[in-house]
Structure formats: structure tokens, C-alpha cells
Scaffold this motif. Structure first.
Motif, PDB file in Angstrom:
ATOM      1  N   ASP A 205      -2.331   3.354  24.093  1.00  0.00           N
ATOM      2  CA  ASP A 205      -3.425   3.650  23.168  1.00  0.00           C
ATOM      3  C   ASP A 205      -2.959   4.506  22.000  1.00  0.00           C
ATOM      4  OD1 ASP A 205      -5.095   2.216  24.780  1.00  0.00           O
ATOM      5  OD2 ASP A 205      -6.071   3.954  25.696  1.00  0.00           O
ATOM      6  N   PHE A 206      -1.983   5.367  22.260  1.00  0.00           N
ATOM      7  CA  PHE A 206      -1.523   6.261  21.209  1.00  0.00           C
ATOM      8  C   PHE A 206      -0.468   5.590  20.326  1.00  0.00           C
ATOM      9  CE2 PHE A 206      -3.715   8.923  24.138  1.00  0.00           C
ATOM     10  CZ  PHE A 206      -4.373   9.813  23.312  1.00  0.00           C
ATOM     11  N   VAL A 207       0.253   4.613  20.873  1.00  0.00           N
ATOM     12  CA  VAL A 207       1.086   3.770  20.021  1.00  0.00           C
ATOM     13  C   VAL A 207       0.196   2.974  19.075  1.00  0.00           C
ATOM     14  CG1 VAL A 207       2.699   1.832  19.953  1.00  0.00           C
ATOM     15  CG2 VAL A 207       2.964   3.619  21.686  1.00  0.00           C
ATOM     16  N   GLU A 208      -0.898   2.455  19.602  1.00  0.00           N
ATOM     17  CA  GLU A 208      -1.846   1.714  18.756  1.00  0.00           C
ATOM     18  C   GLU A 208      -2.407   2.612  17.664  1.00  0.00           C
ATOM     19  OE1 GLU A 208      -5.961  -0.937  19.128  1.00  0.00           O
ATOM     20  OE2 GLU A 208      -4.980  -0.162  20.935  1.00  0.00           O
ATOM     21  N   LEU A 209      -2.727   3.856  18.007  1.00  0.00           N
ATOM     22  CA  LEU A 209      -3.207   4.810  17.007  1.00  0.00           C
ATOM     23  C   LEU A 209      -2.164   5.030  15.922  1.00  0.00           C
ATOM     24  CD1 LEU A 209      -5.314   7.009  16.121  1.00  0.00           C
ATOM     25  CD2 LEU A 209      -4.037   8.605  17.589  1.00  0.00           C
ATOM     26  N   LEU A 210      -0.911   5.127  16.333  1.00  0.00           N
ATOM     27  CA  LEU A 210       0.191   5.364  15.412  1.00  0.00           C
ATOM     28  C   LEU A 210       0.354   4.222  14.407  1.00  0.00           C
ATOM     29  CD1 LEU A 210       2.592   7.576  15.280  1.00  0.00           C
ATOM     30  CD2 LEU A 210       3.940   5.834  16.446  1.00  0.00           C
ATOM     31  N   LEU A 211       0.140   2.992  14.889  1.00  0.00           N
ATOM     32  CA  LEU A 211       0.446   1.809  14.081  1.00  0.00           C
ATOM     33  C   LEU A 211      -0.771   1.136  13.463  1.00  0.00           C
ATOM     34  CD1 LEU A 211       3.121   0.130  16.393  1.00  0.00           C
ATOM     35  CD2 LEU A 211       3.460   1.852  14.616  1.00  0.00           C
ATOM     36  N   THR A 212      -1.979   1.609  13.782  1.00  0.00           N
ATOM     37  CA  THR A 212      -3.179   1.010  13.209  1.00  0.00           C
ATOM     38  C   THR A 212      -3.280   1.361  11.725  1.00  0.00           C
ATOM     39  OG1 THR A 212      -4.368   1.068  15.314  1.00  0.00           O
ATOM     40  CG2 THR A 212      -5.699   0.971  13.308  1.00  0.00           C
ATOM     41  N   PRO A 213      -3.555   0.377  10.856  1.00  0.00           N
ATOM     42  CA  PRO A 213      -3.648   0.664   9.416  1.00  0.00           C
ATOM     43  C   PRO A 213      -4.567   1.839   9.123  1.00  0.00           C
ATOM     44  CG  PRO A 213      -3.774  -1.698   9.806  1.00  0.00           C
ATOM     45  CD  PRO A 213      -3.832  -1.036  11.158  1.00  0.00           C
ATOM     46  N   PRO A 214      -4.167   2.739   8.218  1.00  0.00           N
ATOM     47  CA  PRO A 214      -2.987   2.653   7.359  1.00  0.00           C
ATOM     48  C   PRO A 214      -1.699   3.129   8.011  1.00  0.00           C
ATOM     49  CG  PRO A 214      -4.188   4.644   6.846  1.00  0.00           C
ATOM     50  CD  PRO A 214      -4.996   3.942   7.900  1.00  0.00           C
ATOM     51  N   GLY A 215      -1.726   3.488   9.300  1.00  0.00           N
ATOM     52  CA  GLY A 215      -0.548   3.983   9.994  1.00  0.00           C
ATOM     53  C   GLY A 215      -0.460   5.493   9.917  1.00  0.00           C
ATOM     54  N   LEU A 216       0.043   6.093  10.975  1.00  0.00           N
ATOM     55  CA  LEU A 216       0.291   7.539  10.998  1.00  0.00           C
ATOM     56  C   LEU A 216       1.785   7.752  10.818  1.00  0.00           C
ATOM     57  CD1 LEU A 216      -2.008   8.662  13.965  1.00  0.00           C
ATOM     58  CD2 LEU A 216      -2.570   8.477  11.535  1.00  0.00           C
ATOM     59  N   GLY A 217       2.200   8.098   9.623  1.00  0.00           N
ATOM     60  CA  GLY A 217       3.618   8.192   9.323  1.00  0.00           C
ATOM     61  C   GLY A 217       4.212   6.841   8.964  1.00  0.00           C
ATOM     62  N   PHE A 218       3.902   5.835   9.741  1.00  0.00           N
ATOM     63  CA  PHE A 218       4.364   4.472   9.479  1.00  0.00           C
ATOM     64  C   PHE A 218       3.550   3.840   8.355  1.00  0.00           C
ATOM     65  CE2 PHE A 218       5.918   5.276  13.646  1.00  0.00           C
ATOM     66  CZ  PHE A 218       6.996   4.430  13.854  1.00  0.00           C
ATOM     67  N   ALA A 219       4.208   2.990   7.569  1.00  0.00           N
ATOM     68  CA  ALA A 219       3.510   2.128   6.617  1.00  0.00           C
ATOM     69  C   ALA A 219       3.229   0.801   7.305  1.00  0.00           C
ATOM     70  CB  ALA A 219       4.362   1.898   5.375  1.00  0.00           C
ATOM     71  N   VAL A 220       2.114   0.180   7.011  1.00  0.00           N
ATOM     72  CA  VAL A 220       1.708  -1.052   7.686  1.00  0.00           C
ATOM     73  C   VAL A 220       1.525  -2.168   6.650  1.00  0.00           C
ATOM     74  CG1 VAL A 220      -0.029  -2.135   9.161  1.00  0.00           C
ATOM     75  CG2 VAL A 220       0.588   0.269   9.527  1.00  0.00           C
ATOM     76  N   ASP A 221       2.137  -3.315   6.950  1.00  0.00           N
ATOM     77  CA  ASP A 221       1.975  -4.533   6.143  1.00  0.00           C
ATOM     78  C   ASP A 221       2.259  -4.300   4.668  1.00  0.00           C
ATOM     79  OD1 ASP A 221       1.406  -6.168   8.296  1.00  0.00           O
ATOM     80  OD2 ASP A 221      -0.744  -5.786   8.220  1.00  0.00           O
ATOM     81  N   GLN A 222       3.515  -3.976   4.376  1.00  0.00           N
ATOM     82  CA  GLN A 222       3.956  -3.747   3.007  1.00  0.00           C
ATOM     83  C   GLN A 222       5.029  -4.779   2.633  1.00  0.00           C
ATOM     84  OE1 GLN A 222       2.496  -1.458   0.968  1.00  0.00           O
ATOM     85  NE2 GLN A 222       1.102  -1.185   2.702  1.00  0.00           N
ATOM     86  N   PRO A 223       4.635  -5.874   1.972  1.00  0.00           N
ATOM     87  CA  PRO A 223       5.597  -6.951   1.673  1.00  0.00           C
ATOM     88  C   PRO A 223       6.786  -6.490   0.846  1.00  0.00           C
ATOM     89  CG  PRO A 223       3.336  -7.682   1.293  1.00  0.00           C
ATOM     90  CD  PRO A 223       3.272  -6.206   1.520  1.00  0.00           C
ATOM     91  N   TRP A 224       6.625  -5.432   0.050  1.00  0.00           N
ATOM     92  CA  TRP A 224       7.714  -5.035  -0.845  1.00  0.00           C
ATOM     93  C   TRP A 224       8.983  -4.635  -0.088  1.00  0.00           C
ATOM     94  CZ3 TRP A 224       9.520   0.059  -0.680  1.00  0.00           C
ATOM     95  CH2 TRP A 224       8.692   1.001  -0.063  1.00  0.00           C
ATOM     96  N   PHE A 225       8.874  -4.249   1.185  1.00  0.00           N
ATOM     97  CA  PHE A 225      10.101  -4.033   1.959  1.00  0.00           C
ATOM     98  C   PHE A 225      10.101  -4.779   3.289  1.00  0.00           C
ATOM     99  CE2 PHE A 225       7.622  -0.605   3.952  1.00  0.00           C
ATOM    100  CZ  PHE A 225       8.116  -0.528   5.255  1.00  0.00           C
ATOM    101  N   MET A 226       8.971  -5.387   3.680  1.00  0.00           N
ATOM    102  CA  MET A 226       8.899  -6.127   4.934  1.00  0.00           C
ATOM    103  C   MET A 226       9.008  -7.633   4.735  1.00  0.00           C
ATOM    104  SD  MET A 226       5.761  -4.149   6.809  1.00  0.00           S
ATOM    105  CE  MET A 226       5.811  -2.400   7.155  1.00  0.00           C
ATOM    106  N   GLY A 227       8.870  -8.113   3.503  1.00  0.00           N
ATOM    107  CA  GLY A 227       8.884  -9.542   3.267  1.00  0.00           C
ATOM    108  C   GLY A 227       7.748 -10.228   4.002  1.00  0.00           C
ATOM    109  N   GLU A 228       8.032 -11.391   4.559  1.00  0.00           N
ATOM    110  CA  GLU A 228       6.993 -12.181   5.211  1.00  0.00           C
ATOM    111  C   GLU A 228       6.651 -11.699   6.610  1.00  0.00           C
ATOM    112  OE1 GLU A 228       7.515 -16.401   4.948  1.00  0.00           O
ATOM    113  OE2 GLU A 228       7.987 -16.315   2.799  1.00  0.00           O
ATOM    114  N   LEU A 229       7.311 -10.631   7.089  1.00  0.00           N
ATOM    115  CA  LEU A 229       6.857 -10.012   8.334  1.00  0.00           C
ATOM    116  C   LEU A 229       5.518  -9.312   8.132  1.00  0.00           C
ATOM    117  CD1 LEU A 229       9.836  -8.329  10.242  1.00  0.00           C
ATOM    118  CD2 LEU A 229       8.476 -10.298  10.940  1.00  0.00           C
ATOM    119  N   ALA A 230       5.243  -8.897   6.910  1.00  0.00           N
ATOM    120  CA  ALA A 230       3.984  -8.215   6.618  1.00  0.00           C
ATOM    121  C   ALA A 230       2.819  -9.188   6.740  1.00  0.00           C
ATOM    122  CB  ALA A 230       4.021  -7.625   5.212  1.00  0.00           C
ATOM    123  N   GLY A 231       1.663  -8.644   7.135  1.00  0.00           N
ATOM    124  CA  GLY A 231       0.468  -9.466   7.146  1.00  0.00           C
ATOM    125  C   GLY A 231      -0.358  -9.385   8.402  1.00  0.00           C
TER     126      GLY A 231
END
Length: 388
Positions: free
Chosen positions: A307-333
Motif C-alpha cells: 500500500d505504501f509503494v502504491e502511495l509512493l508511485l501514485t500520480p503525481p508521485g512522492l519523490g518519483f516522477a510519473v508518466d513523463q515521456p521526455w525521459f521515459m519514452g513510450e514506457l510513459a502512459g
């Protein structure tokens, strides 16, 4: 989106999660041709008179399988930078140091991810409130307290604090601390402004809360339980070289750096800082990615609950950036998360496809240039194409 590059707990037992193993792309459920092209792309980044990076390491995989683990170029190629020629002064061939898959890198802003995980560990324990006011923990940080900044503001870069401060120009630690304590937002709290100061304040908060320094929190809560033996705050003598750091292009006159933190503020703070200072390898960062993809567990260790990993990675992310094509390419989305570092580092993990890619490079060797994340985005796209 603005650049992400910057200018404790855990270790409890859980059901064993599979450890990483090296195997073929086919065994990982990845297209071997796309993985071959990913390796060739990374090799191409290190060739020529003015390469994207002197050297690079790429580690990519799916599930518990590392399908790609390759190194290219040089960990140390130049002895200095010549500003008149705007070119590196190359070392003699026998004096250069080849890049290997075990070469440590200055992670730069990837350090922020570890600071964020350390904070979420305290949130999971109930010792830290995500919407608690920073002033409740750091009443002497007058600017943050007066403006009602919260832990969530720091973790999401929405405090409104300025991007950075010239801490390297302060006379001593007391002056640096006073400068931090006095900082007030330059934008309305709730507004996204990517700032190293968020993680510096979070570092002070965690250290005040736990009575332990950040390097101890990261070691005891993250790297030791996960067996990340090559991840630590510097110095790290065998690391890939970074910059011939001199004014006017840098903020300090330090010469060619290898194994000492590149970020001038982190250096001024003794090498341990919430925003920069960690060194690591591609394999260790693959373990970090795999742990989060597995819900916080790796082998017998658990550093966070699902549950806390999900909190960390849920948009907009805690520390992490989420779904940013400018450095993730087509992995984003679909929920891919990651970060970049000014020295040339990046990682992306994608829960939707259970994949990860770590690209480490010394792009600032022999001198910093305008950041170019196109190669990072291409690596993400190659991995995404490999899943299809």
C-alpha cells in the motif's frame, strides 16, 4: 515538465519475493531484437569525438529477470577540459579506465528517490504524517513553518521553494543551516516548482525525527536489507569520473572529479544530502526497481508494504516522477515512475508491464553541457517495444 535533474526503516521479514537473475530476453518475456537494439543504442552514445557520454551502463529487465546488462565506453576518458577548444583533454589509452557493469556512478538527483523512500517508511510506521506541517517537526525552520508547508509539499515539489540556494558559497555549516531555515516560498504552496530544497528540508526533518543521519537511514532501511552493497554516500574512489569542475562553468574550483559528489551543494554539506550524494551501480539500482515492482519486498526483506509503494508511485508521485515521456519514452502512459540525475543517470520502472530500465552515464565528463534526455527516452521506448 521541468527538469528532474536538480541544479529508515524496513528490513522486516515477509514472504520471500524472487531475487533477480540474469537470463535471456526470451525468458524475460521481452523481444530479443529490441533488446539488441537497446544495447547498440547505448554503445552508440559513447563513440565519437563529442559523445553523449564518455561511458554508459544499461540494465533492463522484466519480472525477476535481467535481460540486458551491458557497459560501453570509458569510466575515465579525460584528464581535464580545455575551455579554449571546448573539448576534453584525452588521457593516453593506457591511462583510461574502461566502463564495466560494476562501475559505480554519482547518482545526483536519483538520491532523492532514496530520501523519499526513507520518508514513506516513517509514514508507514506512523511516526510521520504525510499532511503534517513541517513546522511541527522543524519549528526553527521559520520560512516553512510560517507558510504552513507540509510533508506532502516537500515530497511532491509543491512547496513553492526556490529551485536551489548557493550553500556552497556559505562560510560554514552554521551559515548554510541559517540560510535554509529562513527560506520562504517564491511561489504559492501547491504550485509545482522542482526544488532541491524540498529534499534538504526533508532530510533535516527525518534526522530530527529519528535521531539518525540520512546516510544511516538509507543504509539501515534500504540498502542493507536489500543487499545493495555498492550503494552508499561517497567518497567512492572507483566511480566513473564526472567533471573538471572549475569556474565559470561550475560553482566551485575542484578539478577533475572522481568518487567525490559532483553537486556543489551536496559537497559543501559533506557529501550526504537529501537531494544528491549517493553512488551506486546498475545492478544495485535494478534491485531497487525490482523491490518496488514487487510491492516493497526482495528476497526475504521488506522495506515497504504494498500500500505504501502504491502511495509512493501514485500520480503525481512522492519523490518519483510519473508518466513523463521526455525521459521515459513510450514506457510513459500507464503509471511508469522514475527520475533523472544531472550527471547522466536515470531509472524507470513500469508496474503495468513489470519492467525496468536503468541507464547510467557520465554525461558531464569532462564538462557539463545542456541536458539531453532523448537517449533516455529512446531506452524507455525500446523496452516498451520489447514488451509488445
Amino acid at each position: 515538465m521541468p527538469s528532474l535533474e536538480g541544479h529508515g526503516g524496513g528490513g522486516s521479514r515477509a514472504l520471500s519475493a524472487p531475487r533477480l537473475r540474469v537470463d535471456t530476453p526470451e525468458r524475460a518475456g521481452l523481444d530479443p531484437e529490441e533488446m539488441r537494439l537497446l544495447v547498440l543504442d547505448v554503445m552508440d552514445l559513447t563513440v565519437g569525438d563529442r559523445p553523449w557520454a564518455a561511458g554508459a551502463v544499461v540494465v533492463a529487465g522484466r519480472g525477476p529477470v535481467i535481460a540486458v546488462q551491458e557497459a560501453a565506453g570509458w569510466a575515465v576518458r579525460y584528464g581535464a577540459y580545455d575551455p579554449e577548444r571546448d573539448a576534453g583533454v584525452e588521457l593516453a589509452p593506457q591511462d583510461r579506465v574502461p566502463m564495466t557493469v560494476d562501475t559505480p556512478f554519482d547518482l545526483a538527483s536519483l538520491t532523492k528517490l532514496f530520501t523519499s523512500v526513507a520518508a514513506v517508511q516513517q509514514i508507514e510506521r506512523g511516526t510521520l504524517g504525510i499532511d503534517a506541517r513541517v513546522g511541527a517537526y522543524l519549528p526553527d525552520f521559520r520560512g516553512a513553518a510560517a507558510h504552513g508547508l507540509t510533508v506532502r509539499h516537500l515530497l511532491t515539489h509543491t512547496s513553492g521553494l526556490r529551485p536551489e540556494l548557493p550553500l556552497y558559497a556559505c562560510a560554514d555549516d552554521a551559515e548554510r543551516l541559517e540560510l535554509l531555515r529562513a527560506q520562504t516560498p517564491v511561489a504559492e504552496p501547491g504550485t509545482y516548482v522542482y526544488s532541491d530544497l524540498n529534499m534538504l528540508l526533508l532530510q533535516h526533518l527525518l534526522e530530527r525525527l529519528t535521531g539518525r543521519s540520512l546516510d544511516v537511514l538509507v543504509h539501515e532501511g534500504i540498502t542493507r536489507p536489500l543487499g545493495m552493497t555498492s550503494t552508499r554516500f561517497g567518497p567512492c574512489p572507483g566511480a566513473a569520473a564526472t567533471e573538471d569542475q572549475r569556474r565559470p562553468w561550475a560553482k566551485a574550483d575542484r578539478g577533475m572529479l572522481r568518487g567525490e559528489v559532483h553537486d556543489e551543494n551536496a559537497w559543501a554539506l559533506g557529501g550526504v544530502a537529501g537531494h544528491a550524494g549517493l553512488f551506486s551501480t546498475g545492478r544495485d539500482l535494478a534491485v531497487f526497481c525490482r523491490t518496488l515492482l514487487a510491492g516493497g519486498s526482495y528476497g526475504p526483506a521488506r522495506i515497504l508494504g504494498p500500500d505504501f509503494v502504491e502511495l509512493l508511485l501514485t500520480p503525481p508521485g512522492l519523490g518519483f516522477a510519473v508518466d513523463q515521456p521526455w525521459f521515459m519514452g513510450e514506457l510513459a502512459g500507464e503509471g511508469a515512475a522514475g527520475h533523472t540525475g544531472f550527471t547522466g543517470t536515470s531509472l524507470v520502472l513500469d508496474p503495468a508491464t513489470d519492467t525496468f530500465v536503468v541507464l547510467l552515464a557520465n554525461t558531464v565528463h569532462p564538462v557539463r553541457r545542456t541536458p539531453d534526455s532523448a537517449p533516455r527516452a529512446l531506452a524507455g521506448t525500446r523496452l516498451a517495444m520489447g514488451v509488445r
